[in-house]
Scaffold this motif. Structure first.
Motif, short mmCIF file in Angstrom:
data_model
loop_
_atom_site.label_atom_id
_atom_site.label_comp_id
_atom_site.label_asym_id
_atom_site.label_seq_id
_atom_site.Cartn_x
_atom_site.Cartn_y
_atom_site.Cartn_z
N GLY A 158 23.89 39.68 43.23
CA GLY A 158 24.56 38.36 43.92
C GLY A 158 26.00 37.97 44.36
N ALA A 159 26.22 37.25 42.75
CA ALA A 159 27.33 36.74 43.29
C ALA A 159 28.77 37.06 43.09
N LEU A 160 28.85 39.13 43.11
CA LEU A 160 29.55 39.66 43.08
C LEU A 160 30.29 39.99 44.50
N GLN A 161 28.50 39.60 45.66
CA GLN A 161 28.58 39.93 46.74
C GLN A 161 29.23 38.42 47.89
N GLU A 162 28.94 37.55 46.46
CA GLU A 162 29.12 35.72 46.82
C GLU A 162 30.11 35.55 47.14
N ALA A 163 31.11 36.38 45.88
CA ALA A 163 32.64 36.16 45.60
C ALA A 163 33.66 36.51 47.03
N ASP A 164 34.59 35.80 47.22
CA ASP A 164 35.62 36.50 48.00
C ASP A 164 35.97 38.05 47.82
N VAL A 165 36.00 37.89 46.02
CA VAL A 165 36.54 39.97 45.44
C VAL A 165 35.56 40.20 44.76
N GLY A 166 34.58 40.76 45.06
CA GLY A 166 34.04 41.41 43.68
C GLY A 166 33.87 42.65 42.87
N ILE A 167 34.18 43.03 41.61
CA ILE A 167 34.55 43.94 40.91
C ILE A 167 33.74 44.32 39.79
N SER A 168 32.69 45.29 40.30
CA SER A 168 31.57 45.67 38.90
C SER A 168 32.83 46.51 37.76
N ILE A 169 32.45 45.93 36.51
CA ILE A 169 32.51 47.02 35.98
C ILE A 169 31.43 48.01 35.30
N ALA A 170 32.00 49.63 35.13
CA ALA A 170 30.89 50.16 34.97
C ALA A 170 31.65 51.36 34.31
N ASP A 171 30.31 51.64 32.76
CA ASP A 171 30.78 52.49 32.21
C ASP A 171 30.44 54.20 32.53
N ASP A 172 29.70 54.23 34.42
CA ASP A 172 29.81 55.24 34.09
C ASP A 172 29.13 55.24 35.83
N ILE A 173 30.68 55.31 37.01
CA ILE A 173 30.96 54.40 37.96
C ILE A 173 30.58 55.87 39.00
N PHE A 174 29.07 56.64 38.51
CA PHE A 174 28.75 57.62 39.71
C PHE A 174 27.53 57.55 39.02
N LYS A 175 26.99 56.47 38.78
CA LYS A 175 25.43 56.21 38.53
C LYS A 175 25.05 54.80 38.86
N PHE A 176 24.47 54.32 38.68
CA PHE A 176 24.14 53.05 40.30
C PHE A 176 24.32 51.81 39.64
N SER A 177 25.93 50.99 40.68
CA SER A 177 25.97 50.10 40.30
C SER A 177 25.96 48.77 41.28
N PRO A 178 26.37 47.48 41.38
CA PRO A 178 25.37 46.76 42.40
C PRO A 178 26.48 46.83 43.62
N ALA A 179 27.07 45.75 44.74
CA ALA A 179 27.56 46.31 45.88
C ALA A 179 28.23 45.43 46.00
N CYS A 180 29.74 45.87 45.58
CA CYS A 180 31.54 45.23 45.32
C CYS A 180 32.10 45.57 46.45
N ASP A 181 32.49 44.91 46.28
CA ASP A 181 34.15 45.70 47.31
C ASP A 181 34.97 46.74 45.74
N ALA A 182 35.46 46.87 44.60
CA ALA A 182 35.48 47.66 43.48
C ALA A 182 35.22 47.87 42.61
#
Length: 195
Positions: free
Chosen positions: A79-103
């Motif tokens: 929720g916070a990632l989507q609310e921010a002007d820019v949301g960046i999700s840190i992922a150990d494996d980018i091919f697995k599920f991650s929150p909706a974000c800008d990057a």
């Protein structure tokens, strides 16, 4: 003692010079003393935060007129990632599920976050300059067209030429800025390091 992502202290030190940093953590305050030196004030560290608390805090920052970049690594940050002007999700494996974000930033590249942000600022300068070139190009072209000094054939050549000029400028300028910063994504990771 909790293990942090590699380079966290350096990232906080670097970003803290130019940005106002906040920590929103779902954990308890056991790590407060260890993290406090990297933040401007005690109230910039918020522990025991539920997902809705994070979202509301980001919303309050935006409502106060601040531009907010949120970096998170879990579904409780969605929720916070989507609310921010820019949301960046840190992922150990980018091919697995991650929150909706800008990057999505690959976890092992986390220490490059300050460099990525600096490059983004330089890229915005390139975009603004390209708009200026485009407006100038079109203003001059319109002036000559209104004077009846441009033939339809010349106009047909000029229009795509202006687009090629702007695209070429953006490509060359962006690459030069990246090289000037020694910012390069290795070819093998180009499609997976920062999407």
């Amino acid at each position: 003692k909790k293990d942090y992502r590699q380079g966290l202290e350096e990232v906080l030190e670097t970003l803290g010079k130019n940005y106002e940093l906040y920590l929103l953590s779902g954990d308890n305050a056991a790590e407060f003393d260890r993290l406090r030196p990297y933040f401007k004030a005690d109230d910039h560290l918020k522990f025991d935060q539920k997902p809705n608390d994070k979202l509301e805090f980001i919303r309050s920052l935006r409502d106060s007129g601040k531009n907010v970049l949120m970096v998170g690594d879990g579904l409780n940050d969605a929720g916070a990632l989507q609310e921010a002007d820019v949301g960046i999700s840190i992922a150990d494996d980018i091919f697995k599920f991650s929150p909706a974000c800008d990057a999505i930033l690959k976890a092992r590249r986390f220490d490059e976050l300050p460099k990525i942000m600096a490059y983004a600022h330089k890229a915005m300068q390139v975009v603004k300059t390209s708009f200026f070139i485009s407006i100038t190009y079109n203003t001059i072209g319109m002036f000559f067209a209104l004077q009846g000094l441009v033939t339809p054939l010349f106009a047909a050549i000029l229009m795509p030429l202006s687009s090629v000029t702007v695209v070429t400028f953006v490509t060359v300028a962006s690459n030069l800025k990246a090289k000037g910063m020694r910012f390069r994504i290795p070819q093998t990771e180009r499609n997976e390091a920062f999407v």
